[in-house]
Motif scaffolding. Structure first.
Motif, PDB file in Angstrom:
ATOM      1  N   VAL A   8       0.822  -1.213   0.000  1.00  0.00           N
ATOM      2  CA  VAL A   8       0.000   0.000   0.000  1.00  0.00           C
ATOM      3  C   VAL A   8       0.856   1.262   0.000  1.00  0.00           C
ATOM      4  N   LEU A   9       2.162   1.120  -0.160  1.00  0.00           N
ATOM      5  CA  LEU A   9       3.050   2.279  -0.145  1.00  0.00           C
ATOM      6  C   LEU A   9       2.946   3.033  -1.471  1.00  0.00           C
ATOM      7  N   ASN A  10       2.870   4.340  -1.389  1.00  0.00           N
ATOM      8  CA  ASN A  10       2.904   5.166  -2.584  1.00  0.00           C
ATOM      9  C   ASN A  10       4.371   5.349  -2.975  1.00  0.00           C
ATOM     10  N   ARG A  11       4.742   4.804  -4.102  1.00  0.00           N
ATOM     11  CA  ARG A  11       6.155   4.771  -4.487  1.00  0.00           C
ATOM     12  C   ARG A  11       6.532   5.898  -5.459  1.00  0.00           C
ATOM     13  N   SER A  12       5.722   6.922  -5.498  1.00  0.00           N
ATOM     14  CA  SER A  12       6.063   8.074  -6.310  1.00  0.00           C
ATOM     15  C   SER A  12       7.102   8.937  -5.583  1.00  0.00           C
ATOM     16  N   ASP A  13       7.790   9.765  -6.333  1.00  0.00           N
ATOM     17  CA  ASP A  13       8.734  10.738  -5.760  1.00  0.00           C
ATOM     18  C   ASP A  13       9.842  10.104  -4.929  1.00  0.00           C
ATOM     19  N   GLU A  14      10.111   8.824  -5.184  1.00  0.00           N
ATOM     20  CA  GLU A  14      11.237   8.139  -4.550  1.00  0.00           C
ATOM     21  C   GLU A  14      11.165   8.147  -3.021  1.00  0.00           C
ATOM     22  N   TYR A  15       9.946   8.112  -2.473  1.00  0.00           N
ATOM     23  CA  TYR A  15       9.803   8.032  -1.022  1.00  0.00           C
ATOM     24  C   TYR A  15      10.256   6.673  -0.500  1.00  0.00           C
TER      25      TYR A  15
END
Length: 209
Positions: A8-15
């Motif tokens: 469920v992790l949002n993997r945008s913007d290299e977080y």
């Protein structure tokens, strides 16, 4: 038991660089003597043989502790180079074993049901991304307000239990926060205005509720 959690992790913007949940078992060795010297990511369980070898893996930067033994949690003190850590299905009474994790940038806690004090997380100097899911004894998230580096925060409950958050006022203190997600099963307080603290976050660019 091999749970296959949804990612469920949002993997945008290299977080996040931590491996998706579906890949956690691809870096698991029932006997750690089989792990190569240059292993950089690893999953450990309480049943693994020779698990102490983890302390000898100098290139290890990502670790998942799945249903770990207390001794495996305590061994985090001897792994100060970790940049990504996931702890799943554990019941430690404290998170003090995180206090030496000065390089840690990403932290995932899933079903960590024994702790009630998040101060060791708020004091992690390099932490940029935090996901917590089903922390049964936690309702006070205010210690996270001490963080000077946190850019991403997500809080989730589960199908069978709602994660209480007694107040969202702490969010206003995390001036570095860019991404906030309140996922499934979060129990919000009976307070209005509920998210007034968000007005203090000049860097917040993504909000998911």
């Amino acid at each position: 038991m091999k749970h296959h959690f949804a990612d469920v992790l949002n993997r945008s913007d290299e977080y996040w660089t931590i491996s998706p949940n579906r890949e956690r078992w691809s870096c698991h060795f029932p006997d750690l003597s089989q792990a190569a010297d240059d292993t950089s990511r690893l999953t450990i369980t309480k049943n693994d043989k020779n698990w102490q070898r983890v302390k000898q893996l100098e290139q290890l930067v990502e670790l998942t502790l799945h249903e770990p033994a207390p001794s495996q949690l305590a061994a985090l003190d001897e792994l100060p180079k970790l940049t990504a850590l996931r702890i799943s299905h554990a019941r430690p009474k404290t998170l003090e074993m995180l206090e030496g994790q000065t390089a840690l940038r990403e932290l995932v806690l899933e079903y960590v049901s024994g702790v009630d004090d998040l101060r060791p997380i708020g004091n992690l100097p390099a932490l940029t991304s935090l996901h917590v899911e089903n922390l049964r004894r936690v309702s006070d998230f205010s210690p996270l307000g001490a963080s000077k580096s946190l850019r991403y925060l997500s809080i989730f409950g589960t199908l069978d239990w709602s994660q209480p958050v007694e107040s969202f006022d702490f969010l206003g203190a995390i001036k570095s926060l860019e991404f906030l997600k309140l996922g499934f099963g979060v129990r919000v307080p009976n307070k209005s205005p509920l998210f007034a603290s968000l007005l203090e976050l000049n860097k917040l660019s993504q909000l998911e509720i």
